[in-house]
Scaffold this active site. Structure first.
Site, PDB file in Angstrom:
ATOM      1  N   ASP A   7     -80.492 -15.178 -29.259  1.00 46.94           N
ATOM      2  CA  ASP A   7     -80.072 -16.502 -28.824  1.00 46.94           C
ATOM      3  C   ASP A   7     -80.338 -17.494 -29.955  1.00 46.94           C
ATOM      4  OD1 ASP A   7     -79.199 -18.544 -27.186  1.00 46.94           O
ATOM      5  OD2 ASP A   7     -80.963 -18.552 -25.878  1.00 46.94           O
ATOM      6  N   ASP A  11     -74.667 -21.526 -22.016  1.00 46.58           N
ATOM      7  CA  ASP A  11     -75.492 -22.236 -21.039  1.00 46.58           C
ATOM      8  C   ASP A  11     -74.606 -23.108 -20.161  1.00 46.58           C
ATOM      9  OD1 ASP A  11     -77.554 -20.991 -22.310  1.00 46.58           O
ATOM     10  OD2 ASP A  11     -78.121 -22.732 -23.512  1.00 46.58           O
ATOM     11  N   GLU A  51       2.431   5.134  -4.102  1.00 48.81           N
ATOM     12  CA  GLU A  51       2.273   6.026  -5.258  1.00 48.81           C
ATOM     13  C   GLU A  51       3.541   6.835  -5.587  1.00 48.81           C
ATOM     14  OE1 GLU A  51      -1.264   4.441  -4.017  1.00 48.81           O
ATOM     15  OE2 GLU A  51      -0.044   5.736  -2.745  1.00 48.81           O
ATOM     16  N   ASP A  67       0.846  -1.188   0.000  1.00 46.63           N
ATOM     17  CA  ASP A  67       0.000   0.000   0.000  1.00 46.63           C
ATOM     18  C   ASP A  67       0.890   1.249   0.000  1.00 46.63           C
ATOM     19  OD1 ASP A  67      -2.260   1.570   0.170  1.00 46.63           O
ATOM     20  OD2 ASP A  67      -2.714   1.082   2.247  1.00 46.63           O
TER      21      ASP A  67
END
Length: 1826
Positions: free
Chosen positions: A1388, A1495, A496, A493
């Site tokens: 009908d 029906d 940089e 770490d």
């Protein structure tokens, strides 16, 4: 003659020019004198430089003043062009064309190299110290890599020391001249793609600048699809090209979403050129501080402050190939140890080792899979490298052993900075002392004095990893420490390099390194900020040049240290700072992010970019490093983090612990974390294989969707989803408070990983429902993923059995691979110590091929289970062949049936217990008998035999599969194409029957050898294909259609493409957007004979809906060999019974969730057969084949397209939406009066009363029975009370009367159906209800005897004729004016029904084949012929145009022909709209009438079947539908009838009707509890009638459905495709009834939307899942969909009164707080109110606590205007709303008093007293006091 112009002499002209020049110089000098500015310096002289300013677009300007502060004067001093604008992003000062360099010479030593010498053009300097002469060298290093380098011709400048690149060789066969062109003045490069000469990188955009500390190069690019450049936080993966500048210079900065330069240095980008996928990469090998500007041209500008310009251009056919080229250059990624792919836990500042162990133990206790634990710098003594805290971490040396006991690993951190202070007790710090002794530190500019700075331990020095002595020291120190503290890998770490001081403890000297002439836009804008002075010295050079290489050099040194310590053990490294090439040795995490929703989003572009950069081992700190993570954020982050390649939860000191177990052992976070980590561990073999591919070929691991689907430009910006390799799509939830994600589904087959179901969507955005514990995870069709049973660590999971997940693609194929080694040893790939498999599936055969067998796993691993997704049918068998295992080479075993499982709903095949040894080759085959499912039945009749089959020229081959035809057509049976012609509007094709085969096998039906096919492109979404006999005039259906006036001749506007196949002839219709074949009749069996026409087609999917009228047990058809007959008949609903209407229309859903519809316009008797191919066969007995296809593409659009053709549904009268009562068997009018009074007394809403044939005297039309003599006055009374009356009419007219005007006038007008005149001129007599005169019917006799003894002869009107319509109108008018008023008509028995078969006496005249045709569809009583219960088929009817037709052809149109004359008569006679209800229907009947489902019977199954029926009639374009509530036949049961009343309250046509001889079943015939429940549910119906009426209006005008299947609204939820026990009213009301006896709760599906309980107004908080709903006897489940506004009114006993009430609104807010709706209103009964514009249409929109109306149409009579009433806002929130304001269209504001229930979140605003009419604009706003 005009004057001649004077001409100047040459001398005069010369003098004029000189004078002009002198004037310009003089004016310039005067200006300079006045301003006091010095003259422009040009090459040390004071010559004037005049910039040549190009005429270019703004996007092409290249900034000449990147340092800021430009002015006109300063710009001109640089010799640049000044062009101010009204925006600052575009450069005002930009380069002229006479800057730069010229080419002095060019050399080409060979075909692959170019060299040039460049000289600076005389021009002002930008930042001084320009280098006058440059060298240029270009080399085509490989066919896909071009390098060009520009450097000082005379002096050596800093160049990057790259460990890998310098060893990369060249091997090109492509001449450089095909790729590179040099322009000479000014110097520029044009780089082309050699294949197509496309310009990719054009530096002639702007001049080259090359000064000592300022180098600039610009290039125009071919597209704006730019990805890469780093390290930054890019909020999106594809770059914004709108003048964005990104600094590149390694720095310890927070990744907070600004343009900060971060930890790594990556001057590399990828450009996707276009949809072809062709891409290229650009890498600048330069480590100095720089910035890169992206501009809209599109173009890129590099500005770096040192080194040389060393560019690599990498060419690829795809983005993925570019990445592979890049890592080939910089070094392919390392192969991580297997355990490093497990989940990992870390924290900065546990405080002590005991706290670390507590974290370990609590996560073990809850079963979180976890492989690695970390300690951050707090383990060290005072944060000093190579030490540990002897107090708080005293047991650290044994910690690794503690973890190893449970299969876990330990990683610790080291920073580069070394403290100068002593250890505790003033002991010497050996690491510092030994480093000082060996001169390993970075020094000041003197090259001797170590630079002093400060990092975590205080004052520090900084190792110079570029020096050999430092590398040796670092290795030595690490060896020492590793012996003291055991661990498994290293985390580095702060490299940089980070310094908490600016430069050093002494500051930094003022010089050009620490203060360069130009500083890129880096964080802090001071180049030595948070790092070392730029003049500090390293072995590689000044820190100014090597700063960004610090992390890279540390990685190289650390790799040597790891090799020294771990030897042959693979181990791992994780670094924060990086440079191209670091991925060869290390992974990376995305830095110190924060616990917020931005950082969880931005991690995805970050990971994708590091995939480009060659670091696939990448991830972000899960749950965030800084800040306290909320449970929701951490839960969602754990879900997505489970799919980071580097999956680590890490947070910072002082913040709340966020390891999963910290949230509680039973927390949702723990459970969902375990769930997805277990999936990760299951898929680790796949992930590990991806890393192998990265290591060996450079492929990406985490992959942008664009890399796989580059041809789809919608994927170019997808960066909220990502892929693992090619095959696993991860769609996380990245926003708070949501459970839906708008996700993109790329163009492939996809399967939900968790449910294993195939997605219906592809190549589109979808709303994906992902509740709190879910993440989207989908497998791509075509994938084979290796798996392993998971465990809590990889040490344990690697002992478990392996498996495969096979996901079949569109063509049922798949492929994959597996890499396997010991997971821990270094260089197994290079040494060959591994197993490699390739997997493939073709035609149901899985090949597991070992391609390398250099390893044997000690755990004796087996492949145990294989899961195959997308298997269309159940397998017959499965087998395994062990290749090379037997004495003859192979052994094959059958998989026992107990080890085979098939999920038919999900189409998934499971093979269990296989025990296939890892490292050996196998073939696994499953057989699903695909050939048998491809058969098309050649003998659909009964009693097939081999002889009969072969007699038809067909193949006889029995099958063991039920339903598979034994007799089937040969592949070439059918017709062939003889001629074809195509135009822009369609095709015409001639086809001829294949003479190879005999006739259709039905000699009575003449074969027609030559046919004509016409295909018409009617519109972009509708086509027609028609097949007929061009030599003979055959019957065609006379139903008029609304066809577009002009065809769609633009192919680009058509959704479809049509292909013709030749042998056999077939038509294929392909949806262009998906490639899906939605019709494919290129199958054998096409037949066209006189009385038998057959055509088959393959289907796009198994999801087919429609065809009728038949009772279907499910809405989606069962395709397992079912045949359905269609022929209109007086037949009560029953399984496979052809009923009253004929609708040869279906809707098909494609697997992509697109929908289409198909109409066969044919009115002959027919059937359709489904088979599981999937395929469909039509067989019809006459006419022609006339198909219409509708492309949708949504289900609703299909219905809209269909009804646009056949006619939109009728708009019924408002009152007809009220509840209705009827009964066949009222003894007299007193019974009707008593019923009416009781209903009124019970307060049950009720609008319409009927009379069935009882009211007729002897069942004669238009004749009132004496027992009903008071009915006319009763009807008048009822109508006076707001009620309406409907009576029945049958078509059959008695002919046995002496004084019956209806028959007499009909006979005079010749309206009755007769025999053809060449046979007889007589009426075709039947018998129906009318009785003989003067008889007493003995109903105890059997039916046939009653018909023979008592029923009169009846004639049947031919309603095709205009004269019949006029006669019918007169009879209806006469009855209305002289007998009884009515409001609607019920027709009908119009199939037409007859109680005798064919005619009285049973002998039909004419051709007996018409009654019993050569092929008989499977109709009810088919053995009795087509004339069973109807007319003789040879009866003659006459069309309106005078054409004579056989009843054989038009039988199915009888009810259709009856309907329009009835509708016209009703409107004309009553002067009002009314309603017609008809029993027999055909496509377009819905234009005039509604329909009841016939029906039916009083039985429980009829409840859900009525839903299916209504949904089907919605497809058929008949919106006004319903079933007889409580059943027509048989005795209704109390609970069933009550549940049916609840369901029927939501039928559009809501009528309770039962039959003679059964007890009453109306709501007041039971008890008060029944009455009350009926009243309550009908009150809900009446409340919502304004919404229902609006839906009817939308159906009438747009063709949308009213009763709507769930799939119409939620087609992307495949679960809805099979739902038929729930339905919607329109888009917004979900109805979930109880449909089973004894049910007190209902399990219903809640689609993916917000839903509110209608009764409580509360958001139910559930979606995309089944929900168990309590449903007591008095309750029906109703839910309103968020996002919609429903109009409503207070209910009354009839609509006549409810229509007068104020209009309320239910505003159901969506997740985003929005809603919309509409409201239609007219007088409710006027004729053509829509067509004449006499109505109100208004829309409502709610958003941001504001409800707004908008008037679309406004033309109401004053009596019909409504005022605004109560507005109910649902989902109004939990913050108290205290204010509401209504503003009318004049702007007047009215305060209202809101009532806000914080529990339900319902807001009620009553506007009634303000009397604002809803036909005026208004706005209502509401707000809180907060």
């Amino acid at each position: 003659m005009g004057k001649r112009k004077r001409q100047f002499s040459g001398l005069e002209l010369n003098l004029m020019v000189i004078f002009t020049i002198m004037m310009v110089v003089a004016i310039t000098l005067i200006a300079l004198y006045i301003t006091g500015e010095p003259a422009v310096i040009k090459n040390g002289t004071t010559d004037t430089f005049v910039p040549q300013c190009p005429i270019i677009s703004l996007g092409e300007r290249v900034d000449c003043f990147p340092d800021g502060g430009a002015s006109k004067l300063k710009c001109e001093q640089r010799g640049c062009c000044w062009g101010p604008l009204d925006e600052r992003s575009v450069p005002w000062c930009y380069f002229s064309t006479n800057h730069g360099y010229t080419v002095e010479s060019i050399q080409q030593p060979n075909l692959y190299e170019m060299k040039a010498r460049l000289k600076r053009m005389p021009s002002p300097s930008v930042f001084g110290a320009d280098i006058q002469e440059l060298s240029f060298h270009a080399e085509m290093q490989t066919n896909n890599r071009l390098r060009f380098k520009i450097y000082d011709a005379h002096s050596q400048r800093f160049e990057v020391h790259h460990e890998h690149v310098r060893g990369v060789g060249s091997d090109s066969s492509s001449p450089i001249s095909t790729t590179l062109e040099i322009t000479q003045k000014s110097f520029g490069l044009i780089i082309r793609r050699k294949e197509n000469k496309k310009v990719l990188f054009d530096t002639t955009l702007a001049p080259l600048v090359f000064a000592d500390q300022y180098l600039q190069l610009s290039a125009k690019l071919p597209s704006a699809n730019i990805y890469g450049l780093g390290e930054h936080v890019h909020r999106q993966y594809r770059h914004d090209m709108n003048w964005r500048t990104w600094p590149i210079f390694t720095r310890d900065a927070l990744p907070n979403g600004n343009t900060n330069n971060l930890y790594g240095h990556y001057p590399f980008f990828l450009c996707l050129e276009d949809e072809s996928g062709k891409s290229f990469g650009v890498f600048l090998m330069n480590s100095n501080a720089m910035e890169v500007t992206l501009q809209p041209a599109p173009a890129v500008t590099y500005r770096t402050i040192g080194g040389v310009l060393d560019f690599y251009i990498l060419f690829g056919e795809t983005p993925e190939r570019v990445v592979q080229e890049f890592v080939e250059l910089i070094g392919k990624p390392f192969m991580p140890p297997y355990w490093s792919l497990g989940f990992q836990l870390s924290r900065w500042d546990y405080g002590s080792l005991s706290e670390v162990k507590k974290t370990v133990e609590r996560n073990r206790a809850v079963g979180i899979p976890c492989d690695v634990h970390y300690t951050d710098i707090d383990y060290m003594e005072n944060m000093k490298d190579f030490t540990y805290d002897k107090v708080k971490f005293s047991e650290l040396p044994d910690f690794a052993d503690y973890l190893h006991e449970r299969g876990q690993r330990y990683i610790l951190i080291l920073d580069p900075a070394i403290a100068t202070s002593k250890l505790a007790g003033n002991a010497s710090y050996g690491s510092y002392d030994r480093g000082t002794e060996n001169n390993v530190w970075v020094t000041e500019s003197d090259g001797k004095t170590p630079v002093l700075g400060a990092v975590w331990p205080g004052e520090t020095v900084f190792p110079d990893y570029t020096s050999q002595s430092c590398i040796e020291w670092w290795v030595n120190e690490y060896e020492r420490f590793s012996k003291e503290v055991k661990h498994d890998a290293l985390w580095i770490d702060m490299n940089e390099v980070t310094n908490f001081m600016k430069g050093s403890s002494k500051g930094c000297a003022i010089n050009n390194l620490n203060y360069p002439p130009f500083t890129p836009k880096i964080a802090g804008e001071v180049i030595y900020g948070k790092t070392l002075c730029m003049d500090a010295k390293h072995a590689w050079g000044d820190h100014y040049d090597v700063h960004s290489l610090y992390g890279y050099s540390m990685v190289l040194a650390t790799e040597k240290a790891l090799q020294s310590v771990f030897g042959g053990n693979r181990t791992m490294m994780l670094t924060r700072s990086s440079f191209p090439g670091v991925g060869k040795y290390s992974g990376h995490w995305l830095g110190d992010n924060a616990a917020n929703w931005n950082d969880i989003k931005w991690a995805i572009p970050g990971m994708l970019e590091f995939g480009l950069f060659g670091i696939p081992y990448i991830g972000a700190d899960i749950c965030g490093f800084f800040g306290n993570s909320t449970e929701e954020l951490c839960r969602r982050w754990m879900q997505v983090g489970a799919f980071y390649p580097f999956s680590r939860n890490h947070n910072a000191m002082s913040f709340t612990p966020q390891d999963p177990a910290a949230f509680g052992p039973d927390s949702m976070l723990v459970n969902t974390s375990k769930h997805y980590l277990m999936i990760r561990y299951t898929l680790l073999p796949y992930l590990y294989t991806l890393f192998y591919k990265a290591h060996t070929t450079g492929e990406t691991v985490v992959r942008p969707v664009m890399h796989e689907f580059y041809s789809d430009n919608a994927t170019w910006t997808v960066d909220r989803q990502f892929l693992w390799g090619k095959h696993l799509l991860i769609t996380p939830v990245l926003d708070p408070g949501v459970n839906t994600v708008v996700a993109y589904v790329p163009d492939a087959v996809w399967y939900n990983y968790e449910t294993m179901e195939r997605l219906s969507d592809r190549r589109k955005q979808v709303e994906m429902y992902l509740p709190a514990d879910k993440l989207g995870l989908h497998i791509r069709g075509g994938a084979i993923l290796p798996t392993q049973s998971p465990d809590i660590t990889t040490a344990y999971s690697r002992r478990n059995n392996m498996g495969l997940i096979v996901a079949l693609d569109d063509i049922n194929q798949a492929a994959g691979e597996l890499f396997w080694d010991d997971g821990d040893t270094r260089a197994t790939v290079e040494k060959g110590n591994y197993i490699h498999y390739t997997f493939s599936v073709v035609y149901g055969l899985l090949t597991m091929q070992v391609t390398h067998a250099g390893y044997r796993d000690p755990n004796n691993l087996k492949f145990g289970n294989i899961t195959v997704l997308g298997v269309p049918y159940p397998p017959i068998s499965a087998s395994v062949t062990h290749v090379g295992a037997g004495t003859l080479g192979n052994t094959t075993t059958t998989v026992p049936n107990t080890n085979i499982q098939y999920d038919g709903a999900k189409k998934v095949l499971f093979l269990h217990g296989l025990s296939l040894t890892l490292g050996e080759t196998y073939l696994v085959q499953w057989e699903i008998a695909p050939e048998e499912y491809q058969r098309f039945d050649c003998y659909p009749e009964e009693n097939a035999s081999e002889a009969k089959c072969r007699g038809r020229g067909c193949i006889w081959e029995p099958s063991n599969i039920d339903g598979v035809p034994k007799c089937f057509y040969p592949k070439d049976y059918g017709y062939t194409v003889t001629a074809a012609q195509e135009t822009d509007s369609g095709m015409t094709v001639n086809i001829t029957q294949n003479p190879k085969y005999r006739s259709s096998g039905r000699p009575e039906s003449r074969d027609i050898d030559t046919l004509r096919v016409e295909i018409r492109y009617h519109s972009g979404d509708m086509l027609q294909f028609k097949i007929w006999d061009p030599a003979t005039d055959r019957y065609e259906v006379p139903v008029p259609l609304s066809l577009p006036v002009t065809p769609e001749t633009d192919e680009n506007k058509r959704l479809y493409k049509v292909f013709i196949t030749n042998k056999p002839f077939g038509i294929q219709v392909v949806r262009k957007s998906t490639g899906t074949k939605i019709w494919d009749s290129s199958v054998p069996g096409f037949t066209f004979s006189d009385m038998f026409l057959q055509v088959s087609t393959r289907l796009a999917s198994e999801f087919i809906y429609g065809f009728g009228e038949t009772e279907h047990p499910t809405y989606k058809h069962d395709l397992n060999y079912h045949t359905w007959g269609m022929f209109s008949k007086d037949q009560p609903p029953g399984y496979k019974m052809n009923c009253y209407g004929v609708h040869p229309f279906y809707m098909g859903l494609e697997n992509t969730a697109d929908a289409h519809g198909v109409l066969l316009l044919n009115s002959n008797a027919m059937d359709v057969t489904f088979q599981p191919t999937p395929a469909l066969t039509y067989r019809t007995l006459g006419g022609i084949l006339d198909f219409y296809m509708f492309l949708g593409p949504t289900p609703e659009m299909v219905v809209q397209d269909y009804t646009a053709l056949i006619g939109r549904p009728v708009l019924p009268a408002y009152w007809s939406l009220g509840f209705q009562l009827c009964r066949y068997g009222y003894a007299n009018d007193t019974e009707i009066k008593d019923l009416y009074d009781k209903m009124r007394a019970a307060g049950i809403p009720y609008d319409v009363q009927y009379a069935d044939i009882d009211y007729m005297n002897r069942q004669l039309d238009f004749v009132l029975d004496p027992d009903f003599q008071n009915l006319p006055s009763l009807v008048d009374e009822m109508r006076g009370d707001g009620m309406r009356f409907i009576f029945i009419l049958d078509p059959a007219i008695s002919g046995n009367e002496t004084a019956y005007p209806a028959f007499q006038r009909g006979k005079e007008a010749d309206v009755f159906i007769k025999w053809p005149s060449d046979i007889s001129n007589g009426i075709v007599w039947g018998k129906v209800w009318p009785d003989y005169p003067n008889v007493t019917v003995n109903e105890s006799l059997d039916w046939d005897t009653q018909v023979e003894n008592y029923r009169a002869y009846t004639a049947f009107p031919d309603f095709f004729r205009a004269s019949t319509a006029a006669w019918w109108h007169r009879e209806i008018q006469d009855f209305y004016e002289h007998t009884m008023k009515f409001d609607g008509l019920w027709i009908d028995m119009n199939e037409p029904a007859s109680f005798v078969h064919g005619t009285v006496g049973g002998k039909c005249l004419g051709d007996p084949l018409l009654e019993n045709p050569p092929y008989m569809p499977p109709l009810e009583s088919k053995h009795l012929g087509l004339n069973h219960k109807t007319l003789c088929m040879n009866s003659e009817q006459i069309l309106s145009d005078g054409k004579k037709v056989r009843h054989y052809d038009v039988h199915n149109l009888y009810g259709w022909s009856h309907t329009k004359p009835t509708y016209d008569a009703l409107l004309n006679v009553t002067g009002e709209r009314g309603v017609v209800v008809t029993r027999s229907t055909y496509p377009s009947s819905g234009k005039w009438a509604g329909h009841w489902l016939g029906d039916n019977f009083s039985s429980w199954d009829q409840l859900y079947k009525s839903i299916i029926g209504m949904m089907e009639f919605s497809l058929f374009g008949i919106s006004y539908t319903g079933a007889d509530i409580c059943g027509f036949f048989n005795t209704a049961e109390y609970e069933m009838c009550l549940r049916w009343m609840q369901l029927g309250a939501f039928y559009p046509y809501s009528r309770n009707h039962n039959s003679k001889g059964n007890p009453r079943q109306d709501p007041v015939s039971w008890n008060s509890t029944f009455s009350e429940a009926s009243r309550n549910v009908l009150n809900i119906r009446y409340t919502l009638l304004p919404y229902l009426y609006t839906l009817m209006f939308e159906a009438h005008t747009k063709g949308t459905t009213v009763v709507r299947p769930l799939l119409h609204e939620f087609v992307h939820e495949k679960h809805t495709w099979e739902i038929y026990k729930q339905f919607l009213w329109g888009p917004a009301l979900l109805i979930t009834p109880a449909l089973e006896k004894g049910a007190r709760d209902v399990n219903g599906y809640i689609p993916n939307a917000r839903w509110y309980d209608f009764y409580t107004a509360k958001d139910i908080g559930v979606r995309s899942q089944m929900l168990n709903m309590p449903t007591p006897m008095d309750h029906i489940n109703l839910h309103i969909r968020g996002g919609y506004i429903l109009p409503w009114q207070k209910p009354e006993n009839t609509t006549a009164y409810s229509r007068k009430n104020p209009l309320g609104l239910i505003v159901a807010l969506s997740d985003s707080g929005k809603a919309q709706g509409s409201f239609f209103w007219d007088d409710g009964e006027g004729i053509d109110t829509v067509e004449t514009g006499r109505y109100l249409l208004t829309t409502f929109t709610a958003e941001s606590n504001t409800l707004t109306s908008q008037i679309i149409q406004k033309n109401l009579a004053p009596a019909d205007r409504l005022i605004l009433g109560v507005v109910k806002v649902w989902g109004a929130g939990s913050v108290k709303i205290t204010q509401a304001t209504l503003t009318d269209e004049t702007g007047a504001a009215y305060p209202l008093t809101p009532e806000h229930n914080l529990d339900t979140q319902e807001l009620i605003i009553d506007a009634t007293l303000k009397a604002i009419h809803v036909d005026q604009l208004f706005t209502i706003t509401w707000k809180t006091d907060v």
